[in-house]
Design an enzyme around this catalytic site. Sequence first.
Site, PDB file in Angstrom:
ATOM      1  N   LYS A  68      32.161  41.698  36.031  1.00 42.67           N
ATOM      2  CA  LYS A  68      33.113  40.982  35.185  1.00 42.67           C
ATOM      3  C   LYS A  68      33.065  39.506  35.491  1.00 42.67           C
ATOM      4  O   LYS A  68      33.012  39.109  36.657  1.00 42.67           O
ATOM      5  CB  LYS A  68      34.521  41.533  35.501  1.00 42.67           C
ATOM      6  CG  LYS A  68      35.611  41.011  34.621  1.00 42.67           C
ATOM      7  CD  LYS A  68      35.755  41.818  33.355  1.00 42.67           C
ATOM      8  CE  LYS A  68      36.643  41.120  32.335  1.00 42.67           C
ATOM      9  NZ  LYS A  68      35.925  40.067  31.576  1.00 42.67           N
ATOM     10  N   LYS A  92      36.698  37.786  43.998  1.00 41.35           N
ATOM     11  CA  LYS A  92      37.974  37.668  43.286  1.00 41.35           C
ATOM     12  C   LYS A  92      38.441  39.039  42.795  1.00 41.35           C
ATOM     13  O   LYS A  92      39.597  39.416  42.960  1.00 41.35           O
ATOM     14  CB  LYS A  92      37.773  36.719  42.087  1.00 41.35           C
ATOM     15  CG  LYS A  92      39.040  36.194  41.485  1.00 41.35           C
ATOM     16  CD  LYS A  92      38.747  35.372  40.240  1.00 41.35           C
ATOM     17  CE  LYS A  92      37.989  34.091  40.545  1.00 41.35           C
ATOM     18  NZ  LYS A  92      37.817  33.258  39.326  1.00 41.35           N
ATOM     19  N   LYS A 104      28.781  36.331  36.039  1.00 39.76           N
ATOM     20  CA  LYS A 104      29.080  35.055  35.369  1.00 39.76           C
ATOM     21  C   LYS A 104      27.960  34.754  34.406  1.00 39.76           C
ATOM     22  O   LYS A 104      26.836  35.235  34.565  1.00 39.76           O
ATOM     23  CB  LYS A 104      29.172  33.927  36.392  1.00 39.76           C
ATOM     24  CG  LYS A 104      29.973  32.746  35.905  1.00 39.76           C
ATOM     25  CD  LYS A 104      31.448  33.075  35.975  1.00 39.76           C
ATOM     26  CE  LYS A 104      32.326  31.894  35.679  1.00 39.76           C
ATOM     27  NZ  LYS A 104      33.691  32.167  36.174  1.00 39.76           N
ATOM     28  N   THR A 188      45.531  32.625  33.684  1.00 35.69           N
ATOM     29  CA  THR A 188      45.033  31.969  34.898  1.00 35.69           C
ATOM     30  C   THR A 188      46.151  31.116  35.497  1.00 35.69           C
ATOM     31  O   THR A 188      46.450  31.186  36.699  1.00 35.69           O
ATOM     32  CB  THR A 188      43.801  31.100  34.572  1.00 35.69           C
ATOM     33  OG1 THR A 188      42.838  31.940  33.933  1.00 35.69           O
ATOM     34  CG2 THR A 188      43.189  30.486  35.816  1.00 35.69           C
ATOM     35  N   ASN A 219      42.700  24.565  29.578  1.00 32.52           N
ATOM     36  CA  ASN A 219      43.585  25.729  29.472  1.00 32.52           C
ATOM     37  C   ASN A 219      44.381  25.954  30.760  1.00 32.52           C
ATOM     38  O   ASN A 219      45.607  26.066  30.738  1.00 32.52           O
ATOM     39  CB  ASN A 219      42.733  26.959  29.112  1.00 32.52           C
ATOM     40  CG  ASN A 219      43.564  28.227  29.004  1.00 32.52           C
ATOM     41  OD1 ASN A 219      44.667  28.201  28.477  1.00 32.52           O
ATOM     42  ND2 ASN A 219      43.057  29.322  29.519  1.00 32.52           N
ATOM     43  N   SER A 356      42.386  39.986  32.053  1.00 34.04           N
ATOM     44  CA  SER A 356      41.182  40.500  31.396  1.00 34.04           C
ATOM     45  C   SER A 356      41.054  42.000  31.659  1.00 34.04           C
ATOM     46  O   SER A 356      40.698  42.779  30.776  1.00 34.04           O
ATOM     47  CB  SER A 356      39.931  39.811  31.937  1.00 34.04           C
ATOM     48  OG  SER A 356      39.672  38.622  31.242  1.00 34.04           O
TER      49      SER A 356
HETATM   50  N1  GLU Z   1      36.474  32.808  33.856  1.00 33.36           N
HETATM   51  C1  GLU Z   1      37.597  33.346  34.558  1.00 33.36           C
HETATM   52  C2  GLU Z   1      37.397  33.294  36.054  1.00 33.36           C
HETATM   53  O1  GLU Z   1      36.611  32.516  36.548  1.00 33.36           O
HETATM   54  C3  GLU Z   1      37.999  34.720  34.045  1.00 33.36           C
HETATM   55  C4  GLU Z   1      36.955  35.777  34.134  1.00 33.36           C
HETATM   56  C5  GLU Z   1      37.323  37.042  33.381  1.00 33.36           C
HETATM   57  O2  GLU Z   1      38.382  37.110  32.801  1.00 33.36           O
HETATM   58  O3  GLU Z   1      36.498  37.958  33.410  1.00 33.36           O
HETATM   59  O4  GLU Z   1      38.062  33.967  36.794  1.00 33.36           O
END
Ligand code: GLU
Length: 433
Positions: A68, A92, A104, A188, A219, A356
């Site tokens: 993810k 994370k 990513k 976030t 955001n 998410s």
């Molecule tokens: N881009 C966000 C992060 O760095 C969210 C990633 C997601 O929701 O999968 O945590």
Amino acid sequence: MSSSLLADASKILAKAMKYVSISEDAIEYLKYPQASLAVSIPVRMDDGSLKIFPGYRVRYDDTRGPTKGGVRFHPNVTMDEVQSLAFWMTFKCAVLNLPFGGAKGGITLNPKTLSRMELERLSRGYVNAIADFIGPDIDIPAPDVYTNAMIMGWMMDQYSIIRRQICPAVVTGKPITMGGSLGREAATAMGAFFTIEDIMAKLDRKPAETTVAVQGFGNAGAIIAELLFKAGYKIVAVSDSQGGIYAPAGLDIPSIRQYKLSSKGIKAVYCEGSVCSIVEHEVLTNQELLALDVDILVPAAIENQITAYNADDIKAKYIFEVANGPVSSDADTILEAKNIEVFPDILVNAGGVTVSYFEWVQNRSGLYWSLQEVNQRLRLKMVEETDRIWQIAQEHSIPMRTAAYVHALNRLGEAIDAKGTRDYYTNPDPHHG
Ligand code: GLU
């Protein structure tokens, strides 16, 4: 490993390892990205010409579940950057105990130079290129720097066209009408807010006596500034990529946000118009903002903002990393010596991926939750994991970042061992029945 962002990111493993009983095999696994895909995306531009954009998707580790992580559109995107961002996502997701590994993606471009239709063709082209690498049970993209719900909607639609079935759970952060979750857009910042509130209560600090500077007004930055403002914190400085403003008496964040929204251009600096007259302010650079003497500094832009070059200038008492990787590992050491406590990205900004996850669960069950339910569940998770990391930090007298990695490594190590490592087979341990 060569000297790179990923090498810097993974230095933390050596520090955290000392406090974890994890097999050597597991650590060895976690040093390398599992799969890295580089693609070239052809896009027909509005003027009829053809442009090819470089794109990437990295699945770092899938031991705990499908991978993810977001997709960013930014001129600085490289494979190395995407790999280190995927590394952070792995930890994370483990910190928040989500059933996901880390991934990513990114495309190297300046998105401000493309029209909306060009952006749509680019987003669909990216999915065409990586379609076999992603999927609701394989790897699930989401928004990140300069990507948003509209772009996620195009990506989900394109994937559904390729598969000839509606696949809402392949991408999160979608528009609500396409299966997006309520609360995802602000998640976030909302998660960071719950963590900050939890920590400030432990430190017995009152919002009205706490000054804050926020770097970044996208955001995450704009919403965290507004949430803290509404909770009574004194926001003395904010900035975007063009520069910032500072007012010791405090800034009126809702009107700055309104002005920025109505002026539309991503580049707009909020204080060129009427908002400026609301409060006396100074104009300052991003570097000056980072060096302000405030209680809380919130870097909410991009990585590597506080490095060995400027760490000595930092005067804030607490840093909450809303961006991914804003503090380099060298800077971490300098800040620790200065007694500046850094609350790490893999905890502080994990609200985004947590909602998410909620979105993915809703897509798969077909049952959609109220905003209140989303935020209640988010709050529970953020506070629970913040408290656990706090306890680990106290127990070993270690910084919160090391403690967060210890916490994640325990979960990752257990999962990697359970798949079969040398230690798992040779040591009698509690995982065996
Ligand atoms: N881009 C966000 C992060 O760095 C969210 C990633 C997601 O929701 O999968 O945590």
